[in-house]
Design a protein around this motif. Structure first.
Motif, PDB file in Angstrom:
ATOM      1  N   LYS A   2      68.840  35.818  60.201  1.00  0.00           N
ATOM      2  CA  LYS A   2      68.212  36.142  61.358  1.00  0.00           C
ATOM      3  C   LYS A   2      66.783  36.098  61.042  1.00  0.00           C
ATOM      4  O   LYS A   2      66.262  36.043  60.106  1.00  0.00           O
ATOM      5  CB  LYS A   2      68.421  37.357  62.237  1.00  0.00           C
ATOM      6  N   ALA A   3      65.650  35.577  61.998  1.00  0.00           N
ATOM      7  CA  ALA A   3      64.469  35.574  61.809  1.00  0.00           C
ATOM      8  C   ALA A   3      63.883  36.850  61.702  1.00  0.00           C
ATOM      9  O   ALA A   3      64.288  37.980  62.151  1.00  0.00           O
ATOM     10  CB  ALA A   3      63.827  34.857  63.158  1.00  0.00           C
ATOM     11  N   LEU A   4      62.684  37.195  60.981  1.00  0.00           N
ATOM     12  CA  LEU A   4      61.841  38.183  60.750  1.00  0.00           C
ATOM     13  C   LEU A   4      60.678  38.271  61.467  1.00  0.00           C
ATOM     14  O   LEU A   4      60.034  37.102  61.363  1.00  0.00           O
ATOM     15  CB  LEU A   4      61.713  38.571  59.141  1.00  0.00           C
ATOM     16  N   PHE A   5      60.315  39.389  61.939  1.00  0.00           N
ATOM     17  CA  PHE A   5      58.799  39.328  62.290  1.00  0.00           C
ATOM     18  C   PHE A   5      57.761  39.867  61.557  1.00  0.00           C
ATOM     19  O   PHE A   5      58.174  40.973  61.155  1.00  0.00           O
ATOM     20  CB  PHE A   5      58.873  39.912  63.702  1.00  0.00           C
ATOM     21  N   TRP A   6      56.873  38.997  61.023  1.00  0.00           N
ATOM     22  CA  TRP A   6      55.819  39.440  59.893  1.00  0.00           C
ATOM     23  C   TRP A   6      54.577  39.422  60.471  1.00  0.00           C
ATOM     24  O   TRP A   6      54.308  38.926  61.530  1.00  0.00           O
ATOM     25  CB  TRP A   6      55.773  38.660  58.800  1.00  0.00           C
ATOM     26  N   GLU A   7      53.611  40.377  59.821  1.00  0.00           N
ATOM     27  CA  GLU A   7      52.363  40.189  60.475  1.00  0.00           C
ATOM     28  C   GLU A   7      51.224  40.218  59.192  1.00  0.00           C
ATOM     29  O   GLU A   7      51.501  40.775  58.067  1.00  0.00           O
ATOM     30  CB  GLU A   7      51.748  41.244  61.364  1.00  0.00           C
ATOM     31  N   LYS A   8      50.093  39.692  59.375  1.00  0.00           N
ATOM     32  CA  LYS A   8      48.814  39.955  58.557  1.00  0.00           C
ATOM     33  C   LYS A   8      47.739  39.952  59.425  1.00  0.00           C
ATOM     34  O   LYS A   8      47.108  39.304  60.124  1.00  0.00           O
ATOM     35  CB  LYS A   8      48.446  38.412  57.702  1.00  0.00           C
ATOM     36  N   LYS A   9      47.333  41.397  58.996  1.00  0.00           N
ATOM     37  CA  LYS A   9      46.133  41.758  59.855  1.00  0.00           C
ATOM     38  C   LYS A   9      44.760  40.994  59.369  1.00  0.00           C
ATOM     39  O   LYS A   9      44.683  40.996  58.280  1.00  0.00           O
ATOM     40  CB  LYS A   9      45.839  43.338  59.926  1.00  0.00           C
ATOM     41  N   LEU A  10      44.083  40.589  60.372  1.00  0.00           N
ATOM     42  CA  LEU A  10      42.682  39.938  60.052  1.00  0.00           C
ATOM     43  C   LEU A  10      41.400  40.939  60.365  1.00  0.00           C
ATOM     44  O   LEU A  10      41.401  41.725  61.254  1.00  0.00           O
ATOM     45  CB  LEU A  10      42.631  38.644  60.544  1.00  0.00           C
ATOM     46  N   GLY A  11      40.579  40.847  59.844  1.00  0.00           N
ATOM     47  CA  GLY A  11      39.562  41.597  59.761  1.00  0.00           C
ATOM     48  C   GLY A  11      39.516  42.982  59.749  1.00  0.00           C
ATOM     49  O   GLY A  11      38.813  43.826  60.102  1.00  0.00           O
TER      50      GLY A  11
END
Length: 160
Positions: free
Chosen positions: A151-160
């Protein structure tokens, strides 16, 4: 009486409902446990209103803000059609277990059909079993292209 409507940010009642419900969501452990900043409270309605791709749905019970869904249009490259991502869902504590989430999701689905979308998408926290049950009952499933790849995973990379 239950009203499920698209928000009109020219109406102060809709602006107040958005901020009140989003702040309640942010304060909840499922929303991070920290209220909205004053900057967000001051600017969120205006910023959402600027975006034609944003669709805000409000639930009122006896004229009181009871639920909210914020949807953002996206695009499926595989289907070459728009999709509608359900970004935020909140039903205020006093109004839970009355079927409001289903009514809000029905309205989101109606908007998606009107836009010619190929699907609805959303993300949900692993530990939010109540929401997962509601979403499964509405027909949502984990996203996968090939069962062998998972299954797909939901990731993030915060900016600023």
């Amino acid at each position: 009486m239950i009203d499920i409507i698209e928000a009109d940010f020219k109406l102060s009642a809709h602006v107040k409902a958005l901020i009140q419900l989003m702040d309640q969501y942010a304060l909840d452990p499922m929303g991070g446990g920290q209220g909205l900043s004053d900057e967000v409270k001051a600017n969120l309605p205006t910023e959402l209103a600027k975006r034609k791709s944003a669709h805000v749905i409000l639930a009122f019970v006896d004229s009181q803000p009871a639920g909210l869904v914020v949807c953002l249009e996206g695009f499926s490259t595989f289907a070459c059609k728009p999709l509608l991502n359900i970004h935020d869902v909140i039903v205020a504590l006093p109004y839970r277990r009355r079927g409001l989430s289903k009514l809000l999701l029905n309205k989101a689905e109606e908007i998606a059909y009107d836009l010619g979308c190929c699907k609805l998408t959303l993300e949900v926290l692993e530990g939010n079993h109540v929401a997962q049950s509601a979403y499964k009952a509405f027909g949502f499933r984990g996203y996968e292209l090939n069962p062998k790849m998972g299954k797909a995973l939901f990731w993030e990379k915060k900016l600023g």
